[in-house]
Design a protein around this motif. Structure first.
Motif, PDB file in Angstrom:
ATOM      1  N   TRP A 151      31.832 -16.610 -11.801  1.00  0.00           N
ATOM      2  CA  TRP A 151      32.016 -15.267 -11.347  1.00  0.00           C
ATOM      3  C   TRP A 151      31.083 -14.711 -10.290  1.00  0.00           C
ATOM      4  CZ3 TRP A 151      29.506 -10.528 -12.215  1.00  0.00           C
ATOM      5  CH2 TRP A 151      30.298  -9.378 -11.916  1.00  0.00           C
ATOM      6  N   LYS A 181      39.856  -3.862 -15.098  1.00  0.00           N
ATOM      7  CA  LYS A 181      38.504  -4.969 -15.047  1.00  0.00           C
ATOM      8  C   LYS A 181      38.671  -6.168 -15.925  1.00  0.00           C
ATOM      9  CE  LYS A 181      36.077  -2.158 -18.227  1.00  0.00           C
ATOM     10  NZ  LYS A 181      34.491  -1.397 -18.271  1.00  0.00           N
ATOM     11  N   ARG A 182      39.784  -6.049 -16.638  1.00  0.00           N
ATOM     12  CA  ARG A 182      39.838  -7.030 -17.710  1.00  0.00           C
ATOM     13  C   ARG A 182      40.504  -8.209 -17.362  1.00  0.00           C
ATOM     14  NH1 ARG A 182      36.008  -5.095 -20.762  1.00  0.00           N
ATOM     15  NH2 ARG A 182      36.469  -2.925 -21.738  1.00  0.00           N
ATOM     16  N   LEU A 183      40.907  -8.116 -16.178  1.00  0.00           N
ATOM     17  CA  LEU A 183      41.709  -9.636 -15.724  1.00  0.00           C
ATOM     18  C   LEU A 183      42.046  -9.475 -14.085  1.00  0.00           C
ATOM     19  CD1 LEU A 183      45.043  -8.957 -15.204  1.00  0.00           C
ATOM     20  CD2 LEU A 183      44.827  -8.150 -17.332  1.00  0.00           C
ATOM     21  N   LEU A 184      42.347 -11.066 -13.829  1.00  0.00           N
ATOM     22  CA  LEU A 184      42.344 -11.253 -12.442  1.00  0.00           C
ATOM     23  C   LEU A 184      43.952 -11.789 -12.378  1.00  0.00           C
ATOM     24  CD1 LEU A 184      39.022 -12.915 -11.982  1.00  0.00           C
ATOM     25  CD2 LEU A 184      39.649 -10.717 -11.395  1.00  0.00           C
ATOM     26  N   ASP A 185      44.901 -11.012 -11.770  1.00  0.00           N
ATOM     27  CA  ASP A 185      46.439 -11.356 -11.771  1.00  0.00           C
ATOM     28  C   ASP A 185      46.781 -11.881 -10.457  1.00  0.00           C
ATOM     29  OD1 ASP A 185      48.031  -8.151 -11.654  1.00  0.00           O
ATOM     30  OD2 ASP A 185      46.278  -8.988 -10.619  1.00  0.00           O
ATOM     31  N   VAL A 222      35.185 -14.560  -6.838  1.00  0.00           N
ATOM     32  CA  VAL A 222      34.995 -15.752  -7.938  1.00  0.00           C
ATOM     33  C   VAL A 222      34.736 -17.111  -6.815  1.00  0.00           C
ATOM     34  CG1 VAL A 222      35.857 -17.388  -9.532  1.00  0.00           C
ATOM     35  CG2 VAL A 222      36.264 -14.982  -9.630  1.00  0.00           C
ATOM     36  N   TYR A 277      34.896  -1.955  -8.767  1.00  0.00           N
ATOM     37  CA  TYR A 277      36.033  -0.992  -9.625  1.00  0.00           C
ATOM     38  C   TYR A 277      36.617  -0.113  -8.628  1.00  0.00           C
ATOM     39  CZ  TYR A 277      33.621  -2.544 -13.915  1.00  0.00           C
ATOM     40  OH  TYR A 277      33.154  -3.101 -15.102  1.00  0.00           O
ATOM     41  N   LEU A 322      34.424 -22.566 -12.091  1.00  0.00           N
ATOM     42  CA  LEU A 322      34.594 -21.228 -11.634  1.00  0.00           C
ATOM     43  C   LEU A 322      33.440 -20.477 -12.002  1.00  0.00           C
ATOM     44  CD1 LEU A 322      38.290 -20.476 -12.415  1.00  0.00           C
ATOM     45  CD2 LEU A 322      37.441 -21.197 -10.377  1.00  0.00           C
ATOM     46  N   GLN A 357      33.600 -21.253  -6.408  1.00  0.00           N
ATOM     47  CA  GLN A 357      33.775 -22.755  -7.105  1.00  0.00           C
ATOM     48  C   GLN A 357      33.270 -23.696  -6.104  1.00  0.00           C
ATOM     49  OE1 GLN A 357      37.924 -24.206  -7.443  1.00  0.00           O
ATOM     50  NE2 GLN A 357      36.854 -25.064  -9.523  1.00  0.00           N
ATOM     51  N   TRP A 401      45.365 -14.090  -6.836  1.00  0.00           N
ATOM     52  CA  TRP A 401      44.193 -14.562  -6.269  1.00  0.00           C
ATOM     53  C   TRP A 401      44.629 -14.939  -4.757  1.00  0.00           C
ATOM     54  CZ3 TRP A 401      39.774 -16.968  -9.194  1.00  0.00           C
ATOM     55  CH2 TRP A 401      39.926 -16.635 -10.530  1.00  0.00           C
ATOM     56  N   GLY A 402      43.580 -15.117  -3.942  1.00  0.00           N
ATOM     57  CA  GLY A 402      43.810 -15.692  -2.696  1.00  0.00           C
ATOM     58  C   GLY A 402      43.647 -17.113  -2.735  1.00  0.00           C
ATOM     59  N   GLN A 403      43.906 -17.539  -1.584  1.00  0.00           N
ATOM     60  CA  GLN A 403      43.713 -19.157  -1.363  1.00  0.00           C
ATOM     61  C   GLN A 403      42.439 -19.924  -1.176  1.00  0.00           C
ATOM     62  OE1 GLN A 403      44.240 -17.467   1.248  1.00  0.00           O
ATOM     63  NE2 GLN A 403      42.713 -18.531   2.586  1.00  0.00           N
ATOM     64  N   TYR A 424      36.859 -17.240  -3.649  1.00  0.00           N
ATOM     65  CA  TYR A 424      38.290 -16.567  -3.938  1.00  0.00           C
ATOM     66  C   TYR A 424      38.162 -15.214  -3.959  1.00  0.00           C
ATOM     67  CZ  TYR A 424      39.882 -21.341  -5.312  1.00  0.00           C
ATOM     68  OH  TYR A 424      40.278 -22.573  -5.253  1.00  0.00           O
ATOM     69  N   ILE A 443      32.304  -7.847  -8.495  1.00  0.00           N
ATOM     70  CA  ILE A 443      33.302  -7.065  -8.922  1.00  0.00           C
ATOM     71  C   ILE A 443      33.183  -5.308  -8.335  1.00  0.00           C
ATOM     72  CG2 ILE A 443      32.835  -6.315 -11.234  1.00  0.00           C
ATOM     73  CD1 ILE A 443      35.891  -6.345 -11.923  1.00  0.00           C
TER      74      ILE A 443
END
Lengths: 106, 117
Positions: free
Chosen positions: B47, B101-105, B37, B52, B45, B39, B107-109, B94, B50
């Motif tokens: 996207w 595939k439904r969420l991003l729990d 993702v 899988y 943000l 920015q 994250w990197g910095q 990021y 991805i």
């Protein structure tokens, strides 16, 4: 592509207020909707997934609701650490688009 | 503890290439859904891509044909190869993990990519 529109784009509130942010999708997709919080200079943090499920470790003052095309994020009693930017994201179909963000200010 | 650490960002001229890496610890990259993702400065943000757990990959239209997402399983690392870079690709990138595939729990910095002459 599914377009996500948040409202308002910015919001001024006070500690203790109840706040609601809305996210509207350009097409219906059940409850494949997430909410993230981002503070300046930091990575986003997952708050709510599947429209209403609270991510582990997230305070219960955060809640989400909705399905289809209309979703809301509610903060029941604002705390000083909640002032940030909030994003919705659909996870129904690629590209997994984000809303433009809602900046919550004091 | 789950951790993601991006590297590889920097200044590159338009038309150039850059390879971003995201080193993961606390979980196995190949068993999860891994995303990029970005920015842009002062923006929201966006996207990007991805991959899988089964290996299928998907891209935003803005980067399709120029960016390639992959995994280095031996290093437990996510990779984003970026070619034909444009000024509008300037952003913090990021990497993020999803148990589905439904969420991003996690994250990197983030790592900053600047495309400019």
């Amino acid at each position: 592509d599914i377009q996500m529109t948040q409202s308002p784009s910015s919001l001024s509130a006070s500690v203790g207020d109840r706040v609601t942010i809305t996210c509207r999708a350009s097409q219906s997709f059940s409850t494949y909707l997430n909410w993230y919080q981002q503070k300046p200079g930091k990575a986003p943090k997952l708050l709510i997934y599947a429209a209403s499920s609270l991510q582990s470790g997230v305070p219960s003052r955060f809640s989400g609701s909705g399905s289809g095309t209309d979703f809301t994020l509610t903060i029941s009693s604002l705390q000083p650490e909640d002032f940030a930017t909030y994003y919705c994201q659909q996870s129904y179909s690629t590209p997994y688009t984000f809303g433009q963000g809602t900046k919550l200010e004091i | 503890e789950v951790q993601l650490l991006e590297s590889g960002g920097g200044l590159v001229q338009p038309g150039g290439s850059l390879r971003l890496s995201c080193a993961a610890s606390g979980f196995t990259v190949s068993n999860n859904y891994m995303s990029w993702v970005r920015q842009a400065p002062g923006k929201g943000l966006e996207w990007v891509s991805i991959i899988y757990s089964g290996g299928s990959s998907y891209y935003a239209e803005a980067v399709k044909g120029r960016f390639t997402i992959s995994r280095d399983n031996s290093k437990n690392t996510l990779v984003l190869q970026m070619n034909s870079l444009r000024p509008e690709d300037t952003a913090v990138y990021y990497c993020a993990r999803g148990p589905s595939k439904r969420l991003l729990d996690y994250w990197g910095q983030g790592t900053l990519v600047t495309v400019s002459s």
